[in-house]
Write an enzyme that holds these catalytic residues in place. Structure first.
Site, PDB file in Angstrom:
ATOM      1  N   GLY A   9       0.775  -1.233   0.000  1.00 27.61           N
ATOM      2  CA  GLY A   9       0.000   0.000   0.000  1.00 27.61           C
ATOM      3  C   GLY A   9       0.806   1.282   0.000  1.00 27.61           C
ATOM      4  N   ARG A  43      -5.374  -8.613  -8.707  1.00 25.72           N
ATOM      5  CA  ARG A  43      -6.436  -9.500  -9.211  1.00 25.72           C
ATOM      6  C   ARG A  43      -6.800  -9.041 -10.612  1.00 25.72           C
ATOM      7  NH1 ARG A  43      -8.022 -14.014  -7.258  1.00 25.72           N
ATOM      8  NH2 ARG A  43     -10.070 -13.687  -8.152  1.00 25.72           N
ATOM      9  N   ASN A  81      -5.029   2.431 -13.039  1.00 25.64           N
ATOM     10  CA  ASN A  81      -4.059   1.506 -12.453  1.00 25.64           C
ATOM     11  C   ASN A  81      -2.660   2.101 -12.568  1.00 25.64           C
ATOM     12  OD1 ASN A  81      -3.006  -1.037 -11.481  1.00 25.64           O
ATOM     13  ND2 ASN A  81      -2.437  -1.539 -13.586  1.00 25.64           N
ATOM     14  N   HIS A 103       1.436   0.862 -12.911  1.00 24.16           N
ATOM     15  CA  HIS A 103       2.251  -0.304 -13.253  1.00 24.16           C
ATOM     16  C   HIS A 103       3.710   0.139 -13.347  1.00 24.16           C
ATOM     17  CE1 HIS A 103       3.149  -4.235 -14.934  1.00 24.16           C
ATOM     18  NE2 HIS A 103       3.866  -3.628 -15.863  1.00 24.16           N
ATOM     19  N   GLU A 144       6.537   6.440  -8.949  1.00 22.40           N
ATOM     20  CA  GLU A 144       5.127   6.039  -8.866  1.00 22.40           C
ATOM     21  C   GLU A 144       4.376   6.957  -7.898  1.00 22.40           C
ATOM     22  OE1 GLU A 144       4.207   1.832  -8.439  1.00 22.40           O
ATOM     23  OE2 GLU A 144       6.212   1.300  -9.095  1.00 22.40           O
TER      24      GLU A 144
END
Ligand code: GAR
Length: 217
Positions: free
Chosen positions: A14, A93, A109, A111, A176
């Site tokens: 997280g 998931r 998202n 990545h 990120e």
């Protein structure tokens, strides 16, 4: 504008979630975290969210007959929370077509590669094995195929000769944590939207000379 509610989906550590929570708590940030949702009860990120006063939910995927049923349970919780944007942050998931369609253009998202290169798992190791010189990370809108969808923001990270998967991952992670809040801000301000397989962004441009370029010795 406060009132633009987002949810964050996690499965583990997280750290991107924490970066988003911190950004949202800063004065003037145009979004607020209404919910952190994990598919794993032991995800360390849950404690971080709770400590920050964010509502959390756990929906264990193992308790459902199939992917569609699990995703439908997530949709119920997310819709009840009134969120307008869902941020996957290390949520490991695959999502059903139904879920992607239900939240199309409201689901993003992050990545740890410069997509569309190096989709999937073990990205840092694979980049080192491939000998690429520049790595990076990507925030993108989610489409049903894994790590695919219109690109919102990317950051580049040069690879050092002595990098290990862990050292490279740590430097990419720093980026990120910078680009995820930026992507959320652009969407919450209504400045970014998918357009023809790409993302159109109003009033935002990178200086042409800004990026790293290798010194010519
Ligand atoms: C991050 O590096 C994220 O980019 C990656 O998982 C890590 C989660 O770390 N996501 C993917 O590989 C998605 N395909 P975090 O839990 O500390 O944010």
């Amino acid at each position: 504008m406060a009132g633009y509610k987002i949810a964050i989906l996690i499965s583990g550590r997280g750290s991107n979630m924490a970066a988003l929570i911190q950004a949202c708590q800063a004065d003037g940030f145009p979004a607020e975290v209404a919910l952190v949702l994990s598919n794993r009860p032991d995800a360390p990120g849950l404690a971080i969210a709770k400590a920050a006063g964010i509502p959390t939910e756990v929906i264990e995927h193992g308790g459902f007959e199939n992917r569609e049923a699990f995703d439908a349970a997530m949709t119920d919780v997310l819709a009840a929370a009134g969120v307008r944007l869902i941020c996957m942050a290390g949520f490991m998931r695959l999502l059903s077509e139904e879920f992607c369609q239900r939240w199309r253009d409201s689901l993003i998202n992050i990545h740890p590669s410069l997509l569309p290169a190096f989709k999937g798992l073990h990205v840092h190791e694979r980049m080192l094995d491939a000998g690429v010189r520049i790595a990076g990370c990507t925030v993108h809108y989610v489409r049903p195929a894994m790590d695919e969808g219109p690109i919102l923001v990317q950051a580049a990270v040069p690879i050092a000769a002595d990098d290990t998967p862990d050292s490279l991952a740590a430097r990419i992670l720093q980026q990120e944590h910078r680009i995820y809040p930026l992507a959320v801000r652009l969407i919450a301000e209504g400045r970014a939207r998918p357009a023809g397989g790409m993302v159109a962004i109003d009033n935002y441009s990178l200086p042409r000379q800004w990026l790293i370029n290798p010194p010519l010795e």
